[in-house]
Design a protein around this motif. Sequence first.
Motif, mmCIF file in Angstrom:
data_model
loop_
_atom_site.group_PDB
_atom_site.id
_atom_site.type_symbol
_atom_site.label_atom_id
_atom_site.label_comp_id
_atom_site.label_asym_id
_atom_site.label_seq_id
_atom_site.Cartn_x
_atom_site.Cartn_y
_atom_site.Cartn_z
ATOM 1 N N THR A 12 0.799 -1.220 0.087
ATOM 2 C CA THR A 12 -0.132 0.032 -0.148
ATOM 3 C C THR A 12 0.707 1.084 0.173
ATOM 4 N N LYS B 25 4.779 2.997 -9.148
ATOM 5 C CA LYS B 25 3.764 3.136 -8.274
ATOM 6 C C LYS B 25 2.344 3.421 -9.166
ATOM 7 N N ARG C 51 12.811 13.812 2.685
ATOM 8 C CA ARG C 51 12.820 13.513 1.431
ATOM 9 C C ARG C 51 14.340 14.051 0.784
ATOM 10 N N GLU D 197 8.100 5.403 5.227
ATOM 11 C CA GLU D 197 7.150 6.620 5.209
ATOM 12 C C GLU D 197 6.565 7.060 6.854
HETATM 13 P P1 ATP Z 1 5.488 12.479 -8.221
HETATM 14 O O1 ATP Z 1 6.428 13.120 -8.786
HETATM 15 O O2 ATP Z 1 5.064 11.053 -9.227
HETATM 16 O O3 ATP Z 1 4.203 13.189 -7.887
HETATM 17 P P2 ATP Z 1 6.321 12.336 -5.650
HETATM 18 O O4 ATP Z 1 7.772 12.730 -5.651
HETATM 19 O O5 ATP Z 1 5.678 13.410 -5.156
HETATM 20 O O6 ATP Z 1 6.070 11.737 -7.003
HETATM 21 P P3 ATP Z 1 5.221 10.443 -4.297
HETATM 22 O O7 ATP Z 1 4.005 10.707 -5.537
HETATM 23 O O8 ATP Z 1 4.610 10.564 -2.940
HETATM 24 O O9 ATP Z 1 6.254 10.972 -4.798
HETATM 25 O O10 ATP Z 1 5.619 8.694 -4.412
HETATM 26 C C1 ATP Z 1 6.821 8.310 -4.113
HETATM 27 C C2 ATP Z 1 6.922 8.318 -2.578
HETATM 28 O O11 ATP Z 1 5.829 7.505 -2.157
HETATM 29 C C3 ATP Z 1 8.075 7.633 -2.007
HETATM 30 O O12 ATP Z 1 9.324 8.614 -1.942
HETATM 31 C C4 ATP Z 1 7.857 7.380 -0.661
HETATM 32 O O13 ATP Z 1 8.303 8.406 0.181
HETATM 33 C C5 ATP Z 1 6.197 7.109 -0.760
HETATM 34 N N1 ATP Z 1 5.742 5.914 -0.334
HETATM 35 C C6 ATP Z 1 4.708 5.721 0.242
HETATM 36 N N2 ATP Z 1 4.307 4.427 0.374
HETATM 37 C C7 ATP Z 1 5.451 3.610 -0.270
HETATM 38 C C8 ATP Z 1 5.454 2.188 -0.337
HETATM 39 N N3 ATP Z 1 4.607 1.362 -0.008
HETATM 40 N N4 ATP Z 1 6.595 1.909 -1.168
HETATM 41 C C9 ATP Z 1 7.374 2.909 -1.536
HETATM 42 N N5 ATP Z 1 7.178 4.428 -1.348
HETATM 43 C C10 ATP Z 1 6.462 4.690 -0.991
#
Ligand code: ATP
Length: 333
Positions: free
Chosen positions: A157, A321, A179, A212
């Motif tokens: 998840t 994702k 981050r 997270e």
């Molecule tokens: P985007 O640029 O595509 O919007 P973003 O840089 O805003 O992505 P997120 O959309 O939040 O980042 O997706 C990546 C992040 O998801 C990871 O850096 C991590 O912190 C978070 N995360 C939450 N749950 C998980 C999980 N189950 N496995 C891996 N990462 C996870």
Amino acid sequence: MERKLVSIQKVDHLEDIPGADSILRARVMGWDVVVRKGEFRVGDACVFFEIDSQLPEGKDWAEFLRPRGFRVKTARLRGVLSQGLALPVSILGGEVPPVGTDVREPLGVVKFEPTPPEGSDVAAPFPVEVPKTDEIRLQSALGVLDELRGHDFYVTTKLDGTSATFFKTLDGTLVACSRNWSLRPGTSKVWLMAQKYDLATVLPPGFAIQGELCGPSVQKNRLALDAVDLFVFSVHDTRTEQYLGHSEFLAFCTRLGLRTVPVEHVVTGEAARTFDHSLEHYLKLAQGTYSGTKNRKEGIVIRPLVERTSPTLGGSRLSFKVINNDFLLKDED
Ligand code: ATP
Ligand code: MN
Ligand code: MN
């Protein structure tokens, strides 16, 4: 891998939208995006802006987004989901580079960043030994589906908190990071987690854990937690430059008394060989709520049980994702 926020792409498909005469539904990579009628024919190149593109002020081609703060978001137009923005290559005002070319910089686009850096807590840049946390969206990298096909894999998840990384240097110093930054020891939530799990003691030198951080006053606390906690999703061995595979990862977290992100499915053997690796199927799997709550989950993250590198992702780990479209619409990501 850094995703290409703005790149040259091909319009793969166009179709009418019932009841709308000035717009069409287009397909670009894995994305459905609404475009102006007459702007493209199938096969044309376009400039594709992914969600979270922050367009520059003062350009004619960006003016129509002024009312929305120049930010590209998920939208629904005439009942059709539109994810991203496709504009004619003429906005580049010159020669058209090949499909795949990153044109973010020349267009002056930056990535929308919702949370400001934890200014006063910043101690140093992120440690170079550890890859930053990130996940590519499936729709931007459909090739990963072929790379996963036939392999055992698992689905976790996606939690909607904030990323934290803890790294023990080879000389035994604990580095705790948000981050993008290494944080000064203090009362931040990141350092609170370091203390809660006694990471300065239990984390073996050379290892980094990434998870997270979720709880009250983090995002919208969709897990409805009473206190902040850490949910680990990766363990990285900086000496071998490898992430631990799924079973070693679970064993490592158990040994250190750490929680992991929820594992929704482990798909092996015959089930893995016959699994429907389609975008539509993954979009269904991404729907639902956080268990024990009525809150829509943000989505899922998919990885092979045994770590693999991904040619589609430029040689970084195979992992991606899938965001829950219901979540995107409700929260206007
Ligand atoms: P985007 O640029 O595509 O919007 P973003 O840089 O805003 O992505 P997120 O959309 O939040 O980042 O997706 C990546 C992040 O998801 C990871 O850096 C991590 O912190 C978070 N995360 C939450 N749950 C998980 C999980 N189950 N496995 C891996 N990462 C996870
Ligand atoms: Mn996030
Ligand atoms: Mn995001």
